[in-house]
Design a protein around this motif. Structure first.
Motif, PDB file in Angstrom:
ATOM      1  N   VAL A   5       0.870  -1.174   0.000  1.00  0.00           N
ATOM      2  CA  VAL A   5       0.000   0.000   0.000  1.00  0.00           C
ATOM      3  C   VAL A   5       0.909   1.226   0.000  1.00  0.00           C
ATOM      4  CG1 VAL A   5      -1.913   1.165   1.179  1.00  0.00           C
ATOM      5  CG2 VAL A   5      -1.563  -1.284   1.509  1.00  0.00           C
TER       6      VAL A   5
ATOM      7  N   MET B  54       0.092  -7.030   3.598  1.00  0.00           N
ATOM      8  CA  MET B  54      -0.242  -6.436   4.891  1.00  0.00           C
ATOM      9  C   MET B  54       0.780  -6.901   5.937  1.00  0.00           C
ATOM     10  SD  MET B  54      -4.088  -6.191   6.513  1.00  0.00           S
ATOM     11  CE  MET B  54      -4.439  -7.830   5.987  1.00  0.00           C
ATOM     12  N   GLU B  55       0.845  -8.203   6.144  1.00  0.00           N
ATOM     13  CA  GLU B  55       1.861  -8.735   7.035  1.00  0.00           C
ATOM     14  C   GLU B  55       2.009 -10.226   6.805  1.00  0.00           C
ATOM     15  OE1 GLU B  55      -0.035  -9.059  11.322  1.00  0.00           O
ATOM     16  OE2 GLU B  55      -0.526  -7.168  10.398  1.00  0.00           O
TER      17      GLU B  55
ATOM     18  N   LEU C  10      -4.370  -7.195   1.655  1.00  0.00           N
ATOM     19  CA  LEU C  10      -5.631  -6.480   1.522  1.00  0.00           C
ATOM     20  C   LEU C  10      -5.974  -6.547   0.047  1.00  0.00           C
ATOM     21  CD1 LEU C  10      -4.981  -3.272   3.651  1.00  0.00           C
ATOM     22  CD2 LEU C  10      -6.578  -5.129   4.182  1.00  0.00           C
TER      23      LEU C  10
ATOM     24  N   PRO D 142     -11.727  -2.838   1.894  1.00  0.00           N
ATOM     25  CA  PRO D 142     -10.959  -3.970   1.358  1.00  0.00           C
ATOM     26  C   PRO D 142     -11.459  -5.321   1.863  1.00  0.00           C
ATOM     27  CG  PRO D 142      -9.815  -3.052   3.227  1.00  0.00           C
ATOM     28  CD  PRO D 142     -11.095  -2.270   3.091  1.00  0.00           C
TER      29      PRO D 142
ATOM     30  N   LYS E  67      -0.344   2.975  11.645  1.00  0.00           N
ATOM     31  CA  LYS E  67      -0.222   1.610  12.176  1.00  0.00           C
ATOM     32  C   LYS E  67       1.007   1.523  13.063  1.00  0.00           C
ATOM     33  CE  LYS E  67      -2.285  -1.037   8.393  1.00  0.00           C
ATOM     34  NZ  LYS E  67      -2.091  -2.026   7.319  1.00  0.00           N
TER      35      LYS E  67
ATOM     36  N   HIS F 293     -11.011  -6.899  14.740  1.00  0.00           N
ATOM     37  CA  HIS F 293      -9.786  -7.600  14.338  1.00  0.00           C
ATOM     38  C   HIS F 293      -9.715  -9.043  14.810  1.00  0.00           C
ATOM     39  CE1 HIS F 293      -8.745  -3.782  12.774  1.00  0.00           C
ATOM     40  NE2 HIS F 293      -8.935  -3.243  13.952  1.00  0.00           N
TER      41      HIS F 293
ATOM     42  N   GLY G 191      -4.890  -4.784  15.128  1.00  0.00           N
ATOM     43  CA  GLY G 191      -5.583  -3.495  15.042  1.00  0.00           C
ATOM     44  C   GLY G 191      -5.217  -2.537  16.166  1.00  0.00           C
TER      45      GLY G 191
ATOM     46  N   HIS H  65      -9.903  -9.070   3.340  1.00  0.00           N
ATOM     47  CA  HIS H  65      -8.686  -9.679   3.905  1.00  0.00           C
ATOM     48  C   HIS H  65      -8.543 -11.047   3.244  1.00  0.00           C
ATOM     49  CE1 HIS H  65      -6.204 -11.151   7.553  1.00  0.00           C
ATOM     50  NE2 HIS H  65      -6.323 -12.176   6.722  1.00  0.00           N
TER      51      HIS H  65
ATOM     52  N   LEU I  82      -3.912   5.905   7.185  1.00  0.00           N
ATOM     53  CA  LEU I  82      -4.009   4.979   8.304  1.00  0.00           C
ATOM     54  C   LEU I  82      -2.685   4.942   9.048  1.00  0.00           C
ATOM     55  CD1 LEU I  82      -5.915   2.848   9.615  1.00  0.00           C
ATOM     56  CD2 LEU I  82      -4.830   1.147   8.163  1.00  0.00           C
TER      57      LEU I  82
ATOM     58  N   GLU J 222      -0.035   4.617   5.999  1.00  0.00           N
ATOM     59  CA  GLU J 222      -0.479   4.026   4.735  1.00  0.00           C
ATOM     60  C   GLU J 222      -1.680   4.777   4.212  1.00  0.00           C
ATOM     61  OE1 GLU J 222      -1.484  -0.091   5.243  1.00  0.00           O
ATOM     62  OE2 GLU J 222       0.589  -0.673   5.619  1.00  0.00           O
ATOM     63  N   LYS J 223      -1.849   4.744   2.914  1.00  0.00           N
ATOM     64  CA  LYS J 223      -3.102   5.197   2.324  1.00  0.00           C
ATOM     65  C   LYS J 223      -4.192   4.282   2.880  1.00  0.00           C
ATOM     66  CE  LYS J 223      -5.693   7.434  -0.504  1.00  0.00           C
ATOM     67  NZ  LYS J 223      -5.906   8.861  -0.183  1.00  0.00           N
ATOM     68  N   TYR J 224      -5.290   4.866   3.343  1.00  0.00           N
ATOM     69  CA  TYR J 224      -6.360   4.057   3.921  1.00  0.00           C
ATOM     70  C   TYR J 224      -7.298   3.561   2.824  1.00  0.00           C
ATOM     71  CZ  TYR J 224     -10.510   2.794   6.576  1.00  0.00           C
ATOM     72  OH  TYR J 224     -11.584   2.124   7.097  1.00  0.00           O
TER      73      TYR J 224
ATOM     74  N   MET K 286      -3.717   1.430  15.895  1.00  0.00           N
ATOM     75  CA  MET K 286      -4.091   1.760  14.520  1.00  0.00           C
ATOM     76  C   MET K 286      -5.162   2.858  14.548  1.00  0.00           C
ATOM     77  SD  MET K 286      -4.902  -1.177  11.729  1.00  0.00           S
ATOM     78  CE  MET K 286      -6.632  -1.047  11.428  1.00  0.00           C
TER      79      MET K 286
HETATM   80  C1  MV4 Z   1      -5.593  -1.465   6.443  1.00  0.00           C
HETATM   81  C2  MV4 Z   1      -6.942  -1.184   6.161  1.00  0.00           C
HETATM   82  C3  MV4 Z   1      -7.213  -0.258   5.193  1.00  0.00           C
HETATM   83  N1  MV4 Z   1      -6.195   0.376   4.573  1.00  0.00           N
HETATM   84  N2  MV4 Z   1      -4.619  -0.827   5.781  1.00  0.00           N
HETATM   85  C4  MV4 Z   1      -6.366  -4.208  10.228  1.00  0.00           C
HETATM   86  C5  MV4 Z   1      -5.425  -5.060  11.009  1.00  0.00           C
HETATM   87  C6  MV4 Z   1      -4.103  -4.821  10.418  1.00  0.00           C
HETATM   88  N3  MV4 Z   1      -3.337  -6.004  10.363  1.00  0.00           N
HETATM   89  C7  MV4 Z   1      -4.355  -4.228   9.081  1.00  0.00           C
HETATM   90  N4  MV4 Z   1      -5.701  -3.782   9.069  1.00  0.00           N
HETATM   91  C8  MV4 Z   1      -6.173  -2.962   8.100  1.00  0.00           C
HETATM   92  N5  MV4 Z   1      -5.228  -2.338   7.381  1.00  0.00           N
HETATM   93  C9  MV4 Z   1      -4.935   0.080   4.878  1.00  0.00           C
HETATM   94  N6  MV4 Z   1      -3.952   0.731   4.255  1.00  0.00           N
HETATM   95  C10 MV4 Z   1      -7.919  -1.863   6.862  1.00  0.00           C
HETATM   96  C11 MV4 Z   1      -7.539  -2.738   7.850  1.00  0.00           C
HETATM   97  C12 MV4 Z   1      -8.627  -3.391   8.522  1.00  0.00           C
HETATM   98  C13 MV4 Z   1      -8.800  -4.761   8.439  1.00  0.00           C
HETATM   99  C14 MV4 Z   1      -7.939  -5.566   7.699  1.00  0.00           C
HETATM  100  C15 MV4 Z   1      -8.127  -6.908   7.639  1.00  0.00           C
HETATM  101  C16 MV4 Z   1      -9.181  -7.473   8.300  1.00  0.00           C
HETATM  102  C17 MV4 Z   1     -10.052  -6.714   9.037  1.00  0.00           C
HETATM  103  C18 MV4 Z   1      -9.870  -5.351   9.124  1.00  0.00           C
HETATM  104  C19 MV4 Z   1     -10.755  -4.577   9.840  1.00  0.00           C
HETATM  105  C20 MV4 Z   1     -10.556  -3.232   9.919  1.00  0.00           C
HETATM  106  C21 MV4 Z   1      -9.495  -2.642   9.258  1.00  0.00           C
END
Ligand code: MV4
Length: 651
Positions: free
Chosen positions: A131, A287-288, A277, A206, A158, A235, A165, A208, A156, A200-202, A168
């Motif tokens: 991202v 993401m990770e 994402l 998205p 983090k 989360h 979460g 998962h 966002l 990060e850009k939000y 965040m």
């Molecule tokens: C994000 C996102 C939107 N944009 N990153 C949530 C936990 C963390 N590991 C990463 N997460 C997110 N990262 C960007 N740039 C939205 C979330 C997110 C989310 C991601 C996966 C599963 C559930 C979630 C619930 C809320 C937000």
């Protein structure tokens, strides 16, 4: 091959790992805390070792105790499961130092993924899509603000060392930036002892989607399809499925290959999960990476026909991966629902206590249950309150989903509240059925998922009374022929329940061969059929389960499951309420005290923040008044029911 495996975990995952170890002829060692002396994972193991008091900080998280247990039993390897020490670098190091095989990736791979910003730098080099954002070392407020402006709001924040979460924050406008940053940093510092942030850009909506990868010690690496884990609340994953619906073969392959590049970039070994994402335009972003076996691995097992714990143990023994990429075939569709002892009506607070009833759906080739408890066991406040994972398979998504609903209908739990009805509401939701998934699914459909069952309560109380009546009649029949019914005047039966602390009576009056609850005109009957009641209400009939525990009666139908409280537990409850209301809802830790002695507070004002079970809870003023006493400081442990803050009486 490994000879003896110590499982440094508890509950369902410890049991699940032992099952495969046994099939492979590997002996098993359980470790257990004082709370788990009679736990299923201890009963299942060939040997067991006591490692300390109930709190995991004094047992399952103590590296030295786990290593000592392995040495005492002659184990040659340790499987950490998930949670606890599974992603702890120092634990992996301690294993290596004592000549024990850590069933997991090499230490540098854990370390590489420990920091999100370092991970991003590695992934960027490996051409894994990221991202747009900032993951630099310069944490100066002005730098971060300038980077946020460059990215463009919403941004966002983090925590670099965070997870789940925590730490965040979404920042919608530059005016909110400083405050959001400080609050995120405070949370990150408290939770991870490190407040480094990345930006990060939000992405607004998205999904998962995560890829299961596997690598061996010989340079082989494969991906085993993906899982869609979009349906989460705070989360925590709620329902997962594999494969992810409506993804093109092109995207699937691109994500799989990116995940393998990610794993190879850190010289990975064993089972790993690369989380992405997936944006609405099919673009995906790293993401990770989770360097452990995940809770939801069974859905991958059901569609690939592979045992991932077996793969882990083979790889840990130095064997090559059982299959090459082109040999991995996907078959059908699988769902996992996590059955939790928690109360959806009260912010999903864990619901601890004895599992007075625990009946699970019938197992088959298509219905699997991974659980670490049986009926009579206790859901304790010390650990994650998951009761079971329900995993189902179907030849397509629709078939699998139908099986999920059927199996959820067959779960019967009493003694604790559960999320089963909530899970069923999701599974039955039209948007879920059409696979319109997103990480905001629950939030979006809140109105439908938290259906108000209060209108049903009267009828369920009537059914509870009918059930008691049938049971008491059956037990009396052996002694005398139901004298109440032979009198000329109508027989009556009364059950006293309570609602919101107030007693209320359900009085049934005989009417022909049935009963009425006046002033309602409907005529009810109930009969016992095998293991449940058939309830007749006027011309309709349906099934109900009525599960009576000490203080409560749970009435379950296909529509809802409602737990009613008997009146005699009211006294106990009143005692709790007399202590003022601002009490700890559960065992946990105070993470912030937001008021000081002498402060004037308004009703509903946040007073203190507690953390328990990885979640934060805000304790609010029950009425306006002055803070008279604060009983705990930040960082202190509190027990369920302890008074936290005392306010002067309301004016
Ligand atoms: C994000 C996102 C939107 N944009 N990153 C949530 C936990 C963390 N590991 C990463 N997460 C997110 N990262 C960007 N740039 C939205 C979330 C997110 C989310 C991601 C996966 C599963 C559930 C979630 C619930 C809320 C937000």
């Amino acid at each position: 091959m490994l000879q003896k495996l110590l499982i440094a975990n508890r509950g369902e995952i410890a049991c699940r790992i032992m099952r495969t170890a046994r099939q492979m002829g590997i002996r098993t060692v359980a470790v257990y805390s004082a709370a788990d002396a009679n736990a299923q994972h201890v009963k299942l193991a060939d040997e067991s070792v006591y490692i300390g008091p109930a709190p995991s900080s004094e047992s399952y998280l103590v590296i030295d105790k786990i290593i000592a247990a392995a040495q005492a039993t002659g184990a040659d390897a340790i499987h950490p499961g998930y949670g606890f020490l599974s992603e702890n670098e120092r634990f992996a190091e301690a294993c290596a130092k004592h000549g024990l095989i850590f069933v997991g990736p090499p230490i540098p791979a854990i370390a590489a993924m420990g920091s999100k910003s370092a991970a991003k730098a590695i992934m960027s080099d490996a051409e894994v899509p990221l991202v747009p954002g900032y993951h630099g070392d310069d944490q100066d407020l002005d730098t971060l603000r300038a980077e946020a402006e460059k990215i463009g709001f919403p941004v966002l924040l983090k925590a670099a060392y965070g997870g789940g979460g925590k730490g965040m924050r979404v920042v919608n406008h530059s005016g909110e930036f400083t405050e959001a940053l400080q609050s995120a940093k405070r949370e990150a510092q408290a939770a991870f002892s490190n407040d480094k942030m990345l930006l990060e850009k939000y992405l607004g909506n998205p999904r998962h989607v995560e890829i299961q990868v596997f690598c061996d010690q010989h340079g082989n690496a494969v991906y085993l399809s993906e899982r869609d884990c979009s349906v989460q609340r705070r989360h925590q994953k709620v329902i997962e499925e594999a494969p992810a619906p409506s993804i093109s073969e092109f995207t699937r392959k691109a994500m799989g290959e990116a995940a393998v590049r990610a794993a190879q970039a850190i010289n990975y070994e064993g089972a790993g999960t690369v989380e992405f994402l997936l944006d609405t335009n099919s673009k995906f972003y790293f993401m990770e990476m989770n360097t452990r076996l995940q809770v939801e691995h069974p859905v991958t097992e059901l569609i690939t026909g592979q045992d991932l714990v077996q793969w882990q143990l083979l790889v840990a023994s130095g064997e090559p991966l059982p299959l090459a990429q082109e040999q991995i075939q996907l078959n059908g569709h699988a769902f996992e629902a996590r059955i939790y002892a928690e109360d959806p009506a009260h912010e999903f607070l864990p619901s601890t206590g004895p599992l007075t009833v625990l009946r699970t759906p019938e197992l088959s080739a298509h219905v699997r249950i991974d659980s670490g408890v049986i009926e009579g066991d206790e859901v304790s406040a010390y650990y994650d309150p998951m009761i079971a994972k329900l995993i189902v398979w179907g030849s397509n998504r629709t078939g699998a989903l139908r099986r999920l609903v059927t199996a959820l209908n067959d779960f019967r739990v009493a003694g604790v509240r559960t999320n089963v009805d909530f899970l069923r509401s999701i599974a039955n939701h039209p948007q879920f059925q059409r696979a319109e998934l997103s990480t905001r699914f629950i939030e979006r459909h809140e109105q439908d998922l938290f259906a108000d069952t209060s209108a049903l309560e009267d009828d369920y109380a009537t059914m509870a009374a009918l059930a008691e009546l049938v049971q008491s009649q059956q037990s009396q029949q052996a002694w005398f022929a139901n004298p109440g019914l032979q009198l000329n005047q109508p027989a009556q039966f009364t059950l006293t329940l309570q609602h919101d602390g107030q007693p209320y009576s359900v009085t049934l009056t005989a009417h022909g061969d049935g009963w009425q609850r006046l002033p309602d005109q409907r005529v009810w009957r109930a009969s016992w059929q095998h293991d449940r009641f058939r309830i007749h209400c006027n011309e309709r009939s349906f099934f109900a389960h009525v599960l009576a525990a000490a203080g409560d009666i749970t009435v379950m139908t296909e529509v809802a499951s409602i737990r009613l409280q008997r009146y005699d537990v009211l006294l106990e409850l009143q005692h709790e309420q007399a202590t003022g209301g601002m009490v700890a809802p559960m065992n946990g830790t105070v993470v912030a005290v937001l008021v000081a002695n002498g402060d004037e507070v308004a009703e509903g004002q946040p007073l203190l923040v507690m953390e328990a079970m990885k979640m934060e809870y805000t304790i609010r003023a029950s009425h306006a008044g002055t803070v008279e006493q604060i009983f705990y400081e930040s960082g202190e442990l509190v027990s369920d029911g302890a008074e936290l803050v005392r306010l002067s009486a309301s004016a």
